[in-house]
Design an enzyme around this catalytic site. Structure first.
Site, PDB file in Angstrom:
ATOM      1  CB  CYS A   1      -0.898  -0.034   1.232  1.00  0.00           C
ATOM      2  SG  CYS A   1      -2.090   1.304   1.302  1.00  0.00           S
TER       3      CYS A   1
ATOM      4  CB  CYS B   1     -20.624  17.892 -13.727  1.00  0.00           C
ATOM      5  SG  CYS B   1     -19.654  17.419 -12.286  1.00  0.00           S
TER       6      CYS B   1
END
Length: 311
Positions: free
Chosen positions: A136, A162
């Site tokens: 990670c 958007c």
């Protein structure tokens, strides 16, 4: 007295040698200059906010190297999506990453074996991949070196309301290696989202699409553009009203413009009244990090974009 003189002489003659050795050591340990935020993570072992890193959704082939010393650490072939908020790898380049007990006494920290830069943590036996390993890693600790040079990839720019929704569909399209949302077409340099929302900068909410022309084409991207928004709306998109939400294709070459005109004509022939504008591409200003891959991070879907097959 003679002993004192000898002692002073030894000290004086030692200083230049020590200074020279220290200089050589510093020269050997000279690394890339870091920003304060990079230093906060890489040197002082902080953690970047989840779902804000640059490389979470990067699908491009290449190598991830250490931000501080450029040592190759991970291959893109070992990257996978763990939905944890940070880039995940199930293997490292042999000998490039060192594991050490974390200060919290529970986790295992991973650092660059060459310079000691903090990368993140490693977790085992979670079941994500057959290797049962998850590195990670903070995006900010890495730098990505693409296997293909920029000259082999192409960029396209689309505005369809958007930019969260526009990017949502393009980032999932085959052949697309990276997407970034931002602003184009206005007269203000380095605009902020807040400035653009005031409707007086002239910018459109725009998505930059980087794609591999060997795997997809500009024509395919054009089709997806028209099939994922209401290109007949003139004053915005769905409930989002304002000039920044208008439909526009920013072309970067005569060929792109010609293809866009071709598909607008096809739509006109089908009976649509196309409101999409065509404008030459100008400077693309990247939006704030929290806008990038917005729906991917939130885990939901667009409210004013949907796919409708037309072609």
């Amino acid at each position: 007295m003679n002993r004192i003189i000898l002692y002073i002489t030894l000290i004086c003659t030692s200083f230049p040698m020590c200074a020279q050795n220290n200089s050589k050591t510093q020269q050997k340990m000279k690394f890339n200059q870091l920003t304060p935020e990079e230093e906060r993570v890489i040197v002082y072992k902080a953690t970047e906010m989840p779902y804000t890193g640059e490389y979470i959704n990067n699908k491009e082939e290449g190598t991830y190297v250490c931000k501080r010393c450029n040592t190759p650490l991970y291959r893109s072939s070992d990257k996978f999506d763990s939905h944890c908020g940070w880039p995940s790898f199930d293997d490292e380049i042999k000998g490039a990453v060192k594991r050490i007990p974390d200060a919290d006494g529970q986790r295992t920290e991973i650092v660059c074996a060459n310079c000691g830069a903090h990368l993140g943590h490693v977790f085992l036996n979670e079941g994500f991949t057959p290797k049962q390993t998850r590195h990670c890693v903070n995006s900010i600790s890495l730098k990505f070196i693409p296997a293909k040079s920029e000259s082999e990839l192409k960029k396209a720019y689309f505005a369809s309301g958007c930019f969260w929704g526009t990017e949502y569909f393009f980032m999932k399209a085959p052949g697309v290696v990276k997407t970034t949302v931002g602003f184009m077409g206005g007269h203000v340099d380095h605009p902020t989202y807040e400035q653009v929302c005031k409707k007086n900068t002239g910018h459109f909410e725009t998505t930059e699409v980087i794609y591999d022309p060997e795997k997809t084409s500009y024509e395919n991207l054009l089709k997806l553009f028209f099939e994922t928004h209401d290109f007949t709306q003139t004053n915005g998109q769905g409930p989002d009203i304002g000039p920044q939400y208008r439909s526009c294709i920013f072309y970067s070459s005569p060929d792109e413009k010609q293809l866009a005109e071709k598909y607008i004509q096809i739509l006109n022939d089908k009976g649509y009244v196309v409101a999409t504008m065509l404008k030459p591409a100008s400077t693309f200003w990247k939006a704030e990090d929290y806008h990038q891959q917005y729906y991917e991070h939130k885990g939901n879907t667009p409210y004013c974009h949907k796919y409708t097959r037309i072609f």
